[in-house]
Design a protein around this motif. Structure first.
Motif, PDB file in Angstrom:
ATOM      1  N   UNK A 127       0.813  -1.205   0.000  1.00  0.00           N
ATOM      2  CA  UNK A 127       0.000   0.000   0.000  1.00  0.00           C
ATOM      3  C   UNK A 127       0.849   1.259   0.000  1.00  0.00           C
ATOM      4  N   UNK A 128       0.336   2.308   0.630  1.00  0.00           N
ATOM      5  CA  UNK A 128       1.041   3.594   0.665  1.00  0.00           C
ATOM      6  C   UNK A 128       2.427   3.482   1.278  1.00  0.00           C
ATOM      7  N   UNK A 129       2.591   2.555   2.207  1.00  0.00           N
ATOM      8  CA  UNK A 129       3.879   2.428   2.907  1.00  0.00           C
ATOM      9  C   UNK A 129       5.007   1.984   1.988  1.00  0.00           C
ATOM     10  N   UNK A 130       4.698   1.621   0.735  1.00  0.00           N
ATOM     11  CA  UNK A 130       5.762   1.281  -0.222  1.00  0.00           C
ATOM     12  C   UNK A 130       6.722   2.447  -0.418  1.00  0.00           C
ATOM     13  N   UNK A 131       6.243   3.676  -0.169  1.00  0.00           N
ATOM     14  CA  UNK A 131       7.125   4.835  -0.302  1.00  0.00           C
ATOM     15  C   UNK A 131       8.328   4.787   0.617  1.00  0.00           C
ATOM     16  N   UNK A 132       8.214   4.047   1.725  1.00  0.00           N
ATOM     17  CA  UNK A 132       9.350   3.913   2.636  1.00  0.00           C
ATOM     18  C   UNK A 132      10.540   3.231   1.976  1.00  0.00           C
ATOM     19  N   UNK A 133      10.282   2.466   0.928  1.00  0.00           N
ATOM     20  CA  UNK A 133      11.381   1.825   0.201  1.00  0.00           C
ATOM     21  C   UNK A 133      12.369   2.871  -0.312  1.00  0.00           C
ATOM     22  N   UNK A 134      11.847   4.010  -0.793  1.00  0.00           N
ATOM     23  CA  UNK A 134      12.713   5.066  -1.316  1.00  0.00           C
ATOM     24  C   UNK A 134      13.206   5.986  -0.203  1.00  0.00           C
ATOM     25  N   UNK A 135      12.350   6.269   0.809  1.00  0.00           N
ATOM     26  CA  UNK A 135      12.802   7.073   1.948  1.00  0.00           C
ATOM     27  C   UNK A 135      13.989   6.380   2.623  1.00  0.00           C
ATOM     28  N   UNK A 177       0.280   4.250   6.710  1.00  0.00           N
ATOM     29  CA  UNK A 177       1.557   4.895   6.392  1.00  0.00           C
ATOM     30  C   UNK A 177       2.744   3.999   6.714  1.00  0.00           C
ATOM     31  N   UNK A 178       2.591   3.144   7.704  1.00  0.00           N
ATOM     32  CA  UNK A 178       3.692   2.259   8.102  1.00  0.00           C
ATOM     33  C   UNK A 178       3.248   0.798   8.064  1.00  0.00           C
ATOM     34  N   UNK A 179       2.422   0.453   7.092  1.00  0.00           N
ATOM     35  CA  UNK A 179       1.887  -0.908   7.003  1.00  0.00           C
ATOM     36  C   UNK A 179       2.991  -1.966   6.966  1.00  0.00           C
ATOM     37  N   UNK A 180       4.084  -1.674   6.312  1.00  0.00           N
ATOM     38  CA  UNK A 180       5.153  -2.675   6.201  1.00  0.00           C
ATOM     39  C   UNK A 180       5.839  -2.930   7.540  1.00  0.00           C
ATOM     40  N   UNK A 181       5.633  -2.036   8.524  1.00  0.00           N
ATOM     41  CA  UNK A 181       6.186  -2.245   9.864  1.00  0.00           C
ATOM     42  C   UNK A 181       7.545  -1.592  10.047  1.00  0.00           C
ATOM     43  N   UNK A 198      11.116  -1.231   7.878  1.00  0.00           N
ATOM     44  CA  UNK A 198      11.638   0.092   7.530  1.00  0.00           C
ATOM     45  C   UNK A 198      13.079   0.246   8.007  1.00  0.00           C
ATOM     46  N   UNK A 199      13.330  -0.115   9.269  1.00  0.00           N
ATOM     47  CA  UNK A 199      14.701  -0.039   9.796  1.00  0.00           C
ATOM     48  C   UNK A 199      15.613  -0.992   9.029  1.00  0.00           C
ATOM     49  N   UNK A 200      15.085  -2.171   8.714  1.00  0.00           N
ATOM     50  CA  UNK A 200      15.875  -3.127   7.937  1.00  0.00           C
ATOM     51  C   UNK A 200      16.246  -2.582   6.571  1.00  0.00           C
ATOM     52  N   UNK A 201      15.312  -1.876   5.927  1.00  0.00           N
ATOM     53  CA  UNK A 201      15.600  -1.284   4.617  1.00  0.00           C
ATOM     54  C   UNK A 201      16.657  -0.181   4.714  1.00  0.00           C
ATOM     55  N   UNK A 202      16.602   0.612   5.799  1.00  0.00           N
ATOM     56  CA  UNK A 202      17.615   1.656   5.981  1.00  0.00           C
ATOM     57  C   UNK A 202      18.999   1.023   6.124  1.00  0.00           C
TER      58      UNK A 202
END
Length: 470
Positions: A70-78, A215-219, A223-227
């Motif tokens: 969903x919308x939280x996919x944007x965190x991939x780029x953030x 906004x944070x559906x992926x958890x 998100x921290x793991x992606x960073x």
């Protein structure tokens, strides 16, 4: 559709023209691999951002927004923006090393075995990343033309091999600079048009499952793991590091990285929102086709043409940077060390171009077989960074690192990363986090043991001319 095709054809012709122009600027292998080490902050930021905002951050994010995230996919780029901001603290040391490849630094500090393992991991991951970008481009060609995915993959793959073969890093940098700003501008103006054509904001929202708006559906764990993933992969990834090596000086390496991070964070949620519009208006399409379908069906032809031109060029340019990374690693770290030690500059340039072609053909084959985007992207990032991360960072920053620490951290980190990936990431921990942690702990423990036994540290990354082939 005719307008869209006209814009894309004209745009791609311009990009190929840049490739021919870039060819006139190439006098030696340094020009081909590193653009003569003459990039300023704006050019560096543009080429870094365009390299990372490729298939995964455009087609891939729209696809994941359409699907599970969903919308939280944007965190991939953030997360990518934050990761590249963190790299800015290491960037001046990368530039100071005056290297061409990541394995070159590893080899200077830790010796032949570490050098060879890192070279092979880098080549494998970059080839997989090339395949990802070809697949992303092919999804757009597939929607626009109705060609089969296989035919679209062949068209995309052959095109990117051609202009990379011509212009090397100069070609990549100049096309990156143009397309990054086009893709950001194109996405920004596409959203309101697509939203209006889909029935307006309220209609789109009402057609979406509630969880898709989280906004944070992926958890936060993801998100921290992606960073962490992005910090590690940008620190050790040849296609990113090669751009830092291309900066005019160390200060530009820092500010180019900071500017790139800001640009990526500004852009981040735009393709995710387009994925949501696609979910609302076209609930039964293939997720990978979300971006292209919205562009063709909901946008005015002029805007659709500009947006898709930018996306195609961005994905192809990312593929180009990945292929060039393979060529740099192969020529500098394998061929020149173990096959022909007396390689002159013109021979090196010729072999680099041949390597680009071979890499492109292999990547086309992988793309035909896999046709995945973000899963294959994350896997490629994982295998290239989990092992070498600690060795590369400590190799740049710490004079007291020992050869054994570097070698064993690469081996253990890589094994743990591979195991964690194929075990489906136990405990919800990303493979790159598990492997990176194992790499870091192994490095510190082995280094402490070596120092306590009086084993000397390895040569400096900045002044060693050690022959790694011996």
């Amino acid at each position: 559709m005719a307008t869209i095709w006209t814009i894309i054809i004209v745009y791609m012709a311009v990009m190929i023209g840049i490739g021919f122009y870039s060819k006139t600027k190439i006098k030696d292998s340094t020009d081909y691999h590193l653009a003569g080490r003459r990039l300023g902050p704006i050019m560096l930021a543009g080429t870094l951002a365009a390299t990372e905002i490729g298939g995964g951050s455009s087609v891939g994010v729209a696809s994941k927004a359409y699907g599970d995230w969903g919308l939280s996919a944007g965190w991939y780029v953030v997360a990518a923006g934050i990761g590249i901001f963190l790299v800015s603290f290491v960037a001046p040391y990368m530039r100071k090393a005056m290297a061409t490849t990541v394995p070159e630094i590893i080899g200077k500090r830790y010796g032949k075995s570490s050098y060879v393992i890192t070279s092979l991991l880098s080549i494998l991951s970059l080839t997989l990343l090339t395949a990802v970008q070809i697949t992303a481009t092919a999804t757009i060609i597939n929607v626009l033309t109705g060609f089969s995915m296989e035919g679209a993959i062949l068209i995309a793959g052959i095109g990117v091999v051609f202009y990379t073969y011509l212009g090397g890093m100069w070609s990549v940098t100049l096309t990156d600079f143009v397309q990054f700003f086009l893709i950001v501008f194109g996405f920004a103006i596409a959203v309101p048009f697509a939203l209006s054509a889909a029935g307006g904001f309220d209609t789109v929202i009402s057609n979406l499952p509630d969880e898709h708006l989280g906004f944070t559906k992926i958890g936060w764990k993801t998100i921290v793991g992606l960073i962490i993933l992005y910090f590690m992969t940008f620190s050790t990834g040849q296609e990113a590091v090669q751009r830092y090596y291309s900066a005019r000086n160390e200060k530009i390496a820092i500010w180019g990285s900071v500017l790139c991070a800001a640009l990526m964070c500004i852009y981040a949620f735009i393709p995710a929102f387009i994925g949501l519009i696609a979910k609302s208006a076209f609930p039964n399409i293939e997720a990978n086709n979300a971006l292209a379908t919205v562009s063709v069906e909901l946008l005015p032809p002029l805007i659709a043409g500009l947006l898709l031109s930018g996306v195609i060029s961005a994905t192809l340019s990312s593929a180009s940077g990945d292929m060039l990374g393979v060529a740099s690693v192969y020529v500098k770290d394998i061929h020149g060390k173990y096959i022909n030690k007396s390689l002159n500059d013109q021979s090196e340039l010729k072999i680099s171009k041949i390597t680009v072609v071979i890499t492109g053909l292999i990547a086309i084959g992988i793309s035909l077989f896999s046709q995945q985007i973000i899963p294959l992207l994350v896997f490629a990032f994982t295998i290239r960074s989990t092992g070498p991360f600690a060795a590369y960072i400590f190799g740049l920053l710490w004079e007291k690192a020992t050869p054994n620490a570097g070698l064993w951290s690469i081996i253990i980190g890589t094994i743990v990363g591979f195991y964690w990936q194929f075990a489906k990431e136990p405990f919800g921990m990303m493979a790159v986090v598990a492997g990176g942690t194992a790499s870091l702990l192994t490095f510190l423990i082995v280094n402490w043991i070596d120092r306590s036994r009086g084993i000397p540290s390895s040569p400096s990354a900045y002044n060693s001319n050690k022959d790694l082939s011996s």
